[in-house]
Each structure stands twice: as structure tokens, then as C-alpha cells.
Design a protein around this motif. Structure first.
Motif, PDB file in Angstrom:
ATOM      1  N   ASP A 235       7.719  -4.601  -7.299  1.00 16.76           N
ATOM      2  CA  ASP A 235       6.648  -4.835  -6.319  1.00 16.76           C
ATOM      3  C   ASP A 235       6.018  -3.526  -5.865  1.00 16.76           C
ATOM      4  N   SER A 236       4.962  -3.681  -5.065  1.00 19.29           N
ATOM      5  CA  SER A 236       4.178  -2.499  -4.695  1.00 19.29           C
ATOM      6  C   SER A 236       4.961  -1.557  -3.786  1.00 19.29           C
ATOM      7  N   SER A 237       5.908  -2.109  -3.039  1.00 17.43           N
ATOM      8  CA  SER A 237       6.715  -1.235  -2.191  1.00 17.43           C
ATOM      9  C   SER A 237       7.709  -0.427  -3.038  1.00 17.43           C
ATOM     10  N   ASN A 238       8.300  -1.052  -4.070  1.00 15.35           N
ATOM     11  CA  ASN A 238       9.145  -0.289  -5.009  1.00 15.35           C
ATOM     12  C   ASN A 238       8.308   0.805  -5.675  1.00 15.35           C
ATOM     13  N   TYR A 239       7.071   0.441  -6.035  1.00 15.50           N
ATOM     14  CA  TYR A 239       6.183   1.404  -6.706  1.00 15.50           C
ATOM     15  C   TYR A 239       5.973   2.638  -5.827  1.00 15.50           C
ATOM     16  N   ALA A 240       5.654   2.387  -4.553  1.00 19.49           N
ATOM     17  CA  ALA A 240       5.408   3.508  -3.626  1.00 19.49           C
ATOM     18  C   ALA A 240       6.676   4.355  -3.456  1.00 19.49           C
ATOM     19  N   ASP A 241       7.836   3.699  -3.361  1.00 23.57           N
ATOM     20  CA  ASP A 241       9.096   4.431  -3.150  1.00 23.57           C
ATOM     21  C   ASP A 241       9.454   5.297  -4.361  1.00 23.57           C
ATOM     22  N   VAL A 242       9.239   4.763  -5.555  1.00 20.69           N
ATOM     23  CA  VAL A 242       9.580   5.535  -6.756  1.00 20.69           C
ATOM     24  C   VAL A 242       8.568   6.670  -6.967  1.00 20.69           C
TER      25      VAL A 242
END
Ligand code: 4NP
Length: 154
Positions: free
Chosen positions: A87-94
Motif C-alpha cells: 500500500d501507499s503507506s508501505n511505499y512511503a516508509d520504504v
């Protein structure tokens, strides 16, 4: 040999399922590949996948019961060629951990393989019911079909 990492938040629901599905498909196609999964948070480190995810995978003849959660680390940018996030939150975190443009280029929302440029997320099933887990399975099964086929051609 391609090295693919699946990433979600806890590494107990979506990414271990994605790991299990892609391993099953690549085994069937005799594709040599390294597949792993990780979570952006450390809340569930060393735990097996959520029992509801294990049950859902088993229903589809995939055994993920022995996988163990771990946290994503910067070294994963060196150890993997492709990093699929749920998801987009995983994307931002990575992406926040990326050291350079090359690291960033490895990170992709997994559903963009099914719906290009849509930036859709695999919904987090953790707080929902069984149907949510089946919905995640269907989304990831579609995505992993496309990923496995792309590996034959590459
Ligand atoms: P996952 O699901 O990121 O697909 O593994 C979750 C697992 C645990 C939590 C949230 C989402 N949690 O809040 O503990």
C-alpha cells in the motif's frame, strides 16, 4: 537469478501471503528465484503469519505456516532486485529509507502490475473478517500471475 521482496506493515498478513503465492507459481513454472517478505514495523518480528492468513493460504493449497516475520532494513535494497509494497503507506516508509535513486527504482506498488499507474493498495485485512483475507488473496493471486509470467520472459 531474480530476488524479489514483498513488503507490508506487519509481515503477518499480506506480504507473507504474496511470498507464498509467488513461490508456488514460480515453482510450478520451474523458475529459479529468491523470494522473501518483510514488514515496515517491528511489532510482529519472529511471529508466524496471522492464523487467518495461514488458513486462507491453506484453502488455496499454499503452506505459509512456517514463515517468520522480520522488519525491512536498508540492506534489503542491496539484497533484492524488486521490492513490491502492498500500500501507499508501505511505499512511503520504504522510500524514506532509500539511499539513492537506484534504491527508489526497485520499489513498486504490487497492484500496479495488474492496474498500471493506478497506485491502488492491497487493503489491510487485519481488522476485518474472513472475506477481507479472501479479497487479498484474489488481488495477490492476479498480481503474482503477472509477475511470474514476466519472469519467464525476462
Ligand atoms: P499486514 O497486516 O501489514 O498485512 O501484515 C497487519 C498486521 C498487523 C497490524 C496491522 C496490519 N497491526 O496493527 O498489528
Amino acid at each position: 537469478m531474480q530476488r524479489i521482496l514483498m513488503v507490508c506493515l506487519g509481515n503477518i498478513c499480506r506480504s507473507p501471503l504474496a511470498e507464498g503465492i509467488l513461490r508456488e507459481k514460480t515453482n510450478q513454472l520451474s523458475i529459479n528465484i529468491i523470494i522473501d517478505s518483510a514488514g515496515t514495523c517491528d511489532n510482529h518480528v519472529n511471529q508466524n503469519p496471522d492464523s487467518r492468513t495461514i488458513a486462507n493460504a491453506k484453502k488455496h493449497h499454499i503452506d505459509i505456516s512456517k514463515l517468520k516475520a522480520r522488519q525491512f532494513s536498508v540492506s534489503d535494497f542491496d539484497n533484492f532486485d524488486l521490492i513490491f509494497v502492498m500500500d501507499s503507506s508501505n511505499y512511503a516508509d520504504v522510500i524514506a529509507l532509500a539511499r539513492n535513486e537506484n534504491d527508489k527504482q526497485k520499489v513498486e506498488l504490487i497492484l500496479n502490475r495488474v492496474y498500471p499507474n493506478s497506485n491502488m493498495s492491497v487493503p489491510d485485512p487485519y481488522f476485518g473478517g474472513e472475506q477481507g483475507f479472501e479479497n487479498v488473496f484474489i488481488l495477490l493471486d492476479n498480481a503474482c500471475n503477472i509477475i511470474a509470467n514476466s519472469l519467464i520472459k525476462s
